[in-house]
Enzyme design. Structure first.
Site, short mmCIF file in Angstrom:
data_model
loop_
_atom_site.label_atom_id
_atom_site.label_comp_id
_atom_site.label_asym_id
_atom_site.label_seq_id
_atom_site.Cartn_x
_atom_site.Cartn_y
_atom_site.Cartn_z
N THR A 44 11.11 5.76 -0.14
CA THR A 44 12.73 5.66 -0.11
C THR A 44 13.28 4.66 0.71
O THR A 44 14.14 4.15 0.90
CB THR A 44 13.48 6.72 -0.28
OG1 THR A 44 12.63 7.93 -0.96
CG2 THR A 44 14.88 6.87 -0.97
N PHE A 45 12.48 4.71 2.06
CA PHE A 45 13.12 4.33 3.19
C PHE A 45 12.25 2.94 3.89
O PHE A 45 12.40 2.57 4.80
CB PHE A 45 13.10 5.28 4.31
CG PHE A 45 14.57 6.29 3.90
CD1 PHE A 45 15.73 5.75 4.03
CD2 PHE A 45 14.12 7.25 3.29
CE1 PHE A 45 16.61 6.36 3.56
CE2 PHE A 45 15.52 8.14 3.01
CZ PHE A 45 16.43 7.54 3.09
N SER A 46 10.95 2.93 3.05
CA SER A 46 10.14 1.73 3.74
C SER A 46 9.03 1.28 2.53
O SER A 46 8.79 2.02 1.57
CB SER A 46 9.42 2.25 4.65
OG SER A 46 8.36 3.01 4.50
N SER A 47 8.74 0.03 2.92
CA SER A 47 7.55 -0.29 2.08
C SER A 47 6.59 -0.76 2.94
O SER A 47 6.82 -1.34 4.05
CB SER A 47 8.02 -1.67 1.34
OG SER A 47 8.86 -1.28 0.33
N LYS A 51 4.90 -2.35 8.05
CA LYS A 51 6.00 -1.42 7.52
C LYS A 51 7.33 -1.74 7.59
O LYS A 51 7.81 -2.05 8.53
CB LYS A 51 5.71 -0.08 8.47
CG LYS A 51 6.96 0.93 7.93
CD LYS A 51 6.54 2.50 8.27
CE LYS A 51 7.70 3.61 7.92
NZ LYS A 51 7.50 4.76 8.28
N ASP A 63 7.68 16.05 8.78
CA ASP A 63 7.26 15.75 7.52
C ASP A 63 5.95 15.73 7.48
O ASP A 63 5.07 14.79 7.00
CB ASP A 63 7.85 14.09 7.29
CG ASP A 63 7.93 14.00 5.62
OD1 ASP A 63 7.70 14.99 5.02
OD2 ASP A 63 8.07 12.80 5.35
N ILE A 67 0.70 -1.20 -0.01
CA ILE A 67 -0.01 -0.05 0.10
C ILE A 67 0.69 1.31 -0.01
O ILE A 67 0.41 2.35 -0.34
CB ILE A 67 -0.95 0.07 1.16
CG1 ILE A 67 -0.16 -0.50 2.59
CG2 ILE A 67 -1.83 -1.07 0.78
CD1 ILE A 67 -1.16 -0.23 3.79
N GLY A 68 2.12 1.15 0.14
CA GLY A 68 2.99 2.27 0.11
C GLY A 68 4.48 1.79 -0.06
O GLY A 68 4.83 0.92 0.51
N GLU A 69 5.03 2.91 -0.89
CA GLU A 69 6.31 2.31 -1.11
C GLU A 69 7.16 3.76 -1.13
O GLU A 69 7.08 4.64 -1.91
CB GLU A 69 6.76 1.72 -2.43
CG GLU A 69 8.38 1.39 -2.55
CD GLU A 69 8.46 0.27 -3.56
OE1 GLU A 69 7.50 0.06 -4.27
OE2 GLU A 69 9.53 -0.21 -3.50
P1 ADP Z 1 7.38 6.29 4.56
O1 ADP Z 1 8.55 6.57 5.57
O2 ADP Z 1 8.00 5.29 3.49
O3 ADP Z 1 6.72 7.34 3.90
P2 ADP Z 1 4.86 5.87 5.81
O4 ADP Z 1 4.84 5.47 7.22
O5 ADP Z 1 4.42 7.29 5.74
O6 ADP Z 1 6.13 5.60 5.34
O7 ADP Z 1 4.02 4.92 5.35
C1 ADP Z 1 3.77 5.32 3.89
C2 ADP Z 1 2.36 4.96 3.29
O8 ADP Z 1 1.63 3.52 3.66
C3 ADP Z 1 1.32 5.96 3.93
O9 ADP Z 1 1.33 7.26 3.05
C4 ADP Z 1 0.21 5.44 4.01
O10 ADP Z 1 -0.42 5.43 2.65
C5 ADP Z 1 0.43 4.01 4.38
N1 ADP Z 1 0.39 3.78 5.67
C6 ADP Z 1 1.04 3.68 6.58
N2 ADP Z 1 0.87 3.39 7.83
C7 ADP Z 1 -0.48 3.01 7.72
C8 ADP Z 1 -1.42 2.43 8.37
N3 ADP Z 1 -1.30 2.31 9.76
N4 ADP Z 1 -2.76 2.01 8.01
C9 ADP Z 1 -2.82 2.09 6.64
N5 ADP Z 1 -2.02 2.69 5.92
C10 ADP Z 1 -0.83 3.01 6.25
MG MG Z 2 5.40 9.01 4.75
#
Ligand code: ADP
Ligand code: MG
Ligand code: ZN
Length: 514
Positions: A61-64, A83, A170, A57-59
């Site tokens: 630079t520092f996490s997926s 995460k 951020d 659901i998210g990717e």
């Molecule tokens: P990054 O450090 O890579 O930006 P994030 O913690 O912001 O990581 O997570 C990236 C994306 O993953 C978020 O923008 C969101 O869309 C999704 N996400 C993160 N945490 C949750 C969660 N608890 N529930 C649903 N989606 C999440």
């Molecule tokens: Mg983020």
């Protein structure tokens, strides 16, 4: 709704090659995700027994981030967000992110944490899953009341983390999850967080002291403890060697001046360290004295200066002026500025509002809204002198937002006028000689958005316009309090900028339960 969408698609000639390409792209993306999921199970085998990982659901630079389900004891499945931090993340940084979630999270719209798994250098943070909308998708359908609730809930989250002495660094829509149906909100992503001097998050204090050393000590490939996602890794590297530094530095300056040059060279900014300019040239031969002070050029002496070490994390368009000018002391006020930028997007219907790839461009864009004189004045209060080749006046926030949104609450404009405006006008109608680039929603998307909302019929678009006349969703009655709060959030001076606690008590929220 569906019918008009189909009609719209029918108008397009079938693009078989393109369809094929898209399908292929989708398939390879899917198999890519599948592979990533398999790899994650392999890297952290403990996950296999507990979770069914469904999709990515998210990717970043520092996490997926993955959506997964967990079998609960009662037999029901629970959705979780997993995460997976990149293995090169600094261990201290990871621990600090976790500590923010465990200590401040789980309350007041701050995301909490359920579990954390680790095997070797792989870390997976497990959080409750909050299904959420994409900000851009919903921006133009939000009612004014929803925007008010959204901001209230964002301030609640910020009040909580600021109470713990956490500076998020951020704050932006993708880090503030919003479930429209459930009216649930969650501030996520403490990957760049830093502590105030009296922070209650112990590890943020450690991260801080580590980062101070990083100014002189060379760290290799790891994610910087210091906080800068994209650039600091390099900056801490090139500080070691004056030649590389010079090239890198002038490159940065080049980019900035080229960007500004395309904007008819009207606004160019330069931030220099007030008073300490000569002393700061510690990496240059002593015989060279600066000859650019108080001019709008950057001389070679200044280009070879050691970069000032100051946290500069975040996304340029959301960075506060004190971050953009590298003010070394930064407080929770920087998050309030970012919240102000989100509010500006919501009120104007434009996202991203500022689209800048570097800090000086971002600063020039701020000036066109808040005024160059005002920006220079404010920068002085935190010890920075900013030079600007041309004076630009501050804009009235209501006029600006209404013009961008295409609404006008003070005079009864005909509604068809409004929609023509919001569709076909440029994002910001500043006189052309003061033009600075603003990001706007692409026209095509906006038309698509209107069409999607049309009823079936030959003249769908017209029907929409008449229908809209009766439903402005409160945008024709935006109270002055909204712009007063926006003004206090976008206070150029961090020392007087409104705090989260104060914002919640602002008149704008007078009838919302605290
Ligand atoms: P990054 O450090 O890579 O930006 P994030 O913690 O912001 O990581 O997570 C990236 C994306 O993953 C978020 O923008 C969101 O869309 C999704 N996400 C993160 N945490 C949750 C969660 N608890 N529930 C649903 N989606 C999440
Ligand atoms: Mg983020
Ligand atoms: Zn100089």
């Amino acid at each position: 709704m569906e019918a008009s969408l189909n009609t719209y698609q029918d108008e397009q000639p079938p693009l078989q090659a393109e369809n094929f390409y898209r399908k292929h792209e989708k398939n390879s993306k899917l198999s890519g995700v599948k592979k990533d999921i398999e790899k994650l199970y392999e890297a952290v085998p403990q996950l296999v027994k507990v979770f069914k990982i469904k999709e990515k659901i998210g990717e970043g630079t520092f996490s997926s981030v993955y959506l997964a389900t967990a079998q609960q004891q009662a037999g029901c499945e629970e959705k979780m967000a997993l995460k997976h931090l990149i293995p090169t993340s600094h261990p201290l940084r990871i621990a600090a992110e976790l500590q923010c979630l465990t200590i401040a999270g789980g309350q007041d719209n701050v995301m909490g944490v359920r579990y954390c798994f680790r095997k070797n250098d792989h870390v997976v943070i497990v959080m409750p899953y909050l299904e959420h909308e994409s900000f851009l998708d919903i921006l133009n359908s939000l009612s004014f009341e929803e925007v008010r609730e959204y901001m209230f809930n964002l301030f609640k989250a910020l009040r909580r983390i600021h109470h713990f002495g956490i500076v998020h660094r951020d704050v932006k829509p993708s880090n503030f999850l919003y479930n429209r149906q459930l009216k649930e909100y969650a501030l996520v992503d403490f990957g760049l967080a830093q502590g105030t001097p009296d922070t209650k998050i112990e590890l943020l204090r450690v991260v801080q002291s580590e980062s101070q050393q990083e100014g002189s000590v060379h760290h290799s490939v790891q994610r910087s403890v210091f906080g800068e996602r994209n650039f600091n890794i390099h900056s801490s590297t090139y500080q070691e060697s004056p030649t590389i530094k010079l090239i890198k530095q002038s490159k940065v300056m080049d980019v900035a001046s080229r960007k500004l040059a395309t904007k008819k060279k009207i606004i160019s900014t330069k931030a220099v360290n007030n008073g300490v300019a000569k002393k700061a040239a510690n990496s240059c031969p002593a015989i060279l004295t600066c000859d650019c002070y108080a001019t709008d050029r950057v001389c070679s002496v200044c280009l070879s200066r050691r970069q000032q070490v100051a946290p500069r994390a975040g996304t340029p368009g959301f960075r506060a002026p004190e971050v953009l000018t590298k003010c070394p002391t930064q407080t929770t006020a920087i998050d309030m500025w970012s919240a102000g930028i989100i509010f500006l997007s919501l009120l104007s219907g434009r996202y991203p509002f500022y689209k800048a790839s570097d800090d000086l461009t971002a600063l020039a864009q701020i000036m066109t809204i808040r005024g160059s004189r005002e920006t220079i004045q404010a920068a002085k209060t935190f010890g920075k002198s900013v030079l600007c080749t041309k004076e630009v006046p501050a804009q009235d926030l209501r006029t600006l937002c209404e013009r961008l949104r295409g609404t006008n609450s003070s005079c009864a404009k005909s509604t068809s006028d409004m929609h023509t405006n919001s569709l076909y006008e440029p994002a910001l109608a500043i006189e052309s000689d003061k033009k600075v680039e603003f990001a706007s929603q692409p026209l095509g998307e906006k038309i698509q958005h209107l069409k999607n909302n049309c009823h079936e019929g030959d003249n769908g678009l017209e029907i929409k316009i008449t229908e809209k006349a009766t439903d402005l969703k409160g945008w024709d009655r935006v109270p002055d309090e909204a712009y007063d709060l926006l003004d206090k959030l976008l206070d150029l001076n961090p020392a007087t900028r409104i705090t989260a606690k104060e914002a919640l008590l602002h008149h704008f929220f007078k009838d919302i339960r605290q």
